[in-house]
Design a protein around this motif. Sequence first.
Motif, PDB file in Angstrom:
ATOM      1  N   THR A 148       0.841  -1.191   0.000  1.00  0.00           N
ATOM      2  CA  THR A 148       0.000   0.000   0.000  1.00  0.00           C
ATOM      3  C   THR A 148       0.876   1.240   0.000  1.00  0.00           C
ATOM      4  O   THR A 148       1.776   1.360   0.839  1.00  0.00           O
ATOM      5  N   VAL A 149       0.634   2.135  -0.942  1.00  0.00           N
ATOM      6  CA  VAL A 149       1.312   3.429  -0.929  1.00  0.00           C
ATOM      7  C   VAL A 149       0.426   4.381  -0.127  1.00  0.00           C
ATOM      8  O   VAL A 149      -0.622   4.825  -0.607  1.00  0.00           O
ATOM      9  N   ALA A 150       0.841   4.665   1.095  1.00  0.00           N
ATOM     10  CA  ALA A 150       0.097   5.577   1.965  1.00  0.00           C
ATOM     11  C   ALA A 150       0.712   6.975   1.827  1.00  0.00           C
ATOM     12  O   ALA A 150       0.793   7.515   0.732  1.00  0.00           O
ATOM     13  N   SER A 151       1.174   7.547   2.927  1.00  0.00           N
ATOM     14  CA  SER A 151       1.747   8.892   2.901  1.00  0.00           C
ATOM     15  C   SER A 151       2.236   9.235   4.301  1.00  0.00           C
ATOM     16  O   SER A 151       1.760   8.657   5.290  1.00  0.00           O
ATOM     17  N   VAL A 152       3.166  10.183   4.387  1.00  0.00           N
ATOM     18  CA  VAL A 152       3.472  10.723   5.711  1.00  0.00           C
ATOM     19  C   VAL A 152       2.234  11.397   6.295  1.00  0.00           C
ATOM     20  O   VAL A 152       2.142  11.601   7.509  1.00  0.00           O
ATOM     21  N   VAL A 188       2.686  -8.132   3.827  1.00  0.00           N
ATOM     22  CA  VAL A 188       1.966  -6.865   3.741  1.00  0.00           C
ATOM     23  C   VAL A 188       2.916  -5.730   4.091  1.00  0.00           C
ATOM     24  O   VAL A 188       3.588  -5.777   5.124  1.00  0.00           O
ATOM     25  N   THR A 189       2.956  -4.715   3.224  1.00  0.00           N
ATOM     26  CA  THR A 189       3.876  -3.599   3.415  1.00  0.00           C
ATOM     27  C   THR A 189       3.166  -2.279   3.163  1.00  0.00           C
ATOM     28  O   THR A 189       2.413  -2.154   2.193  1.00  0.00           O
ATOM     29  N   THR A 190       3.425  -1.314   4.032  1.00  0.00           N
ATOM     30  CA  THR A 190       2.963   0.055   3.812  1.00  0.00           C
ATOM     31  C   THR A 190       4.176   0.920   3.483  1.00  0.00           C
ATOM     32  O   THR A 190       5.165   0.913   4.216  1.00  0.00           O
ATOM     33  N   ALA A 229      12.028   1.783  -2.774  1.00  0.00           N
ATOM     34  CA  ALA A 229      11.544   1.241  -1.499  1.00  0.00           C
ATOM     35  C   ALA A 229      10.601   0.070  -1.729  1.00  0.00           C
ATOM     36  O   ALA A 229      10.658  -0.950  -1.021  1.00  0.00           O
ATOM     37  N   ILE A 230       9.732   0.197  -2.717  1.00  0.00           N
ATOM     38  CA  ILE A 230       8.814  -0.902  -3.043  1.00  0.00           C
ATOM     39  C   ILE A 230       9.602  -2.116  -3.522  1.00  0.00           C
ATOM     40  O   ILE A 230       9.329  -3.256  -3.116  1.00  0.00           O
ATOM     41  N   SER A 231      10.588  -1.884  -4.365  1.00  0.00           N
ATOM     42  CA  SER A 231      11.431  -2.978  -4.847  1.00  0.00           C
ATOM     43  C   SER A 231      12.133  -3.678  -3.690  1.00  0.00           C
ATOM     44  O   SER A 231      12.231  -4.912  -3.659  1.00  0.00           O
ATOM     45  N   TYR A 232      12.621  -2.892  -2.736  1.00  0.00           N
ATOM     46  CA  TYR A 232      13.304  -3.475  -1.568  1.00  0.00           C
ATOM     47  C   TYR A 232      12.354  -4.391  -0.792  1.00  0.00           C
ATOM     48  O   TYR A 232      12.717  -5.522  -0.432  1.00  0.00           O
ATOM     49  N   ALA A 233      11.140  -3.920  -0.548  1.00  0.00           N
ATOM     50  CA  ALA A 233      10.185  -4.722   0.212  1.00  0.00           C
ATOM     51  C   ALA A 233       9.832  -6.008  -0.529  1.00  0.00           C
ATOM     52  O   ALA A 233       9.788  -7.096   0.060  1.00  0.00           O
ATOM     53  N   GLU A 244       6.687  -1.470   7.251  1.00  0.00           N
ATOM     54  CA  GLU A 244       6.458  -0.107   6.788  1.00  0.00           C
ATOM     55  C   GLU A 244       7.789   0.581   6.520  1.00  0.00           C
ATOM     56  O   GLU A 244       8.765   0.378   7.239  1.00  0.00           O
ATOM     57  N   ILE A 245       7.792   1.400   5.472  1.00  0.00           N
ATOM     58  CA  ILE A 245       8.933   2.249   5.165  1.00  0.00           C
ATOM     59  C   ILE A 245       8.412   3.669   5.008  1.00  0.00           C
ATOM     60  O   ILE A 245       7.487   3.918   4.238  1.00  0.00           O
ATOM     61  N   VAL A 246       9.002   4.609   5.751  1.00  0.00           N
ATOM     62  CA  VAL A 246       8.704   6.024   5.606  1.00  0.00           C
ATOM     63  C   VAL A 246       9.880   6.655   4.873  1.00  0.00           C
ATOM     64  O   VAL A 246      11.026   6.540   5.313  1.00  0.00           O
TER      65      VAL A 246
END
Length: 253
Positions: A148-152, A188-190, A229-233, A244-246
């Motif tokens: 999921t691409v969320a946001s700060v 699952v990753t945000t 970041a998505i590729s890393y996850a 989660e990655i911020v």
Amino acid sequence: MTTSTSTFPEATPSSRVVLVTGASSGIGEATALRLASEGHRIVLGARRTDRLAALSSHIRAEGGRAGHRRLDVTDAADVRAAVDDTVAEYGRIDAIVNNAGVMPLARLDALLVDEWDRMIDVNVRGLLHGIAAVLPHFRRQGAGHVVTVASVGAHEVVPTSAVYSATKFAAWAITEGLRLESEPGIRVTTISPGVVESELADHISDPHAQDAMRVYRRNAMPADAIARAISYALGQPADVDVNEIVVRPVGQR
């Protein structure tokens, strides 16, 4: 015998089938390009099919594997059909990147109710539709990855961001709930981006929010920062789940 001039690697048995929503620009486009360059098979989904066609053609010209389809994430049946068609074509779906989103910022007293509804439809219902479409396949396969691409904005509220931040907190909460409920094998990753070079700010109609955003976006990072970041996850071993990655530009505090 011809000599290949492709810059993307051949697909391998470890290549994944990934559906990217909101893939016509910004983070979605950058993610599709990066994942395709790593040998994954990409299905591009968005409403602007002209851009999708150009992007998928570019990926294939570089030796990658990509297809595209018009996709409206606010339509549950449309999302389900996109996922089912992906499985029918490739035999499986390994990941979905729930990236489609809108950000028409405005103060609450501007009373832009239609824009509030649009954010809820795309940012919250669109995410739920993606989850509902892939979970049956992931459970049948015993594996899958929801990103999921969320946001700060899921972690902070500023003037003009009340509704947007609410939708992104909802996206964060839904994805965290999915992580806690998921069976072994489903990851699952945000991803929570800070200011990114994208078209999101172009949707702001409120003049006060437009002025604030021009200042805010002076320190913006390229969309590929989030794609990395998505590729890393996605690239972690099956027994590792990046929760989660911020990611913020250095100039954003």
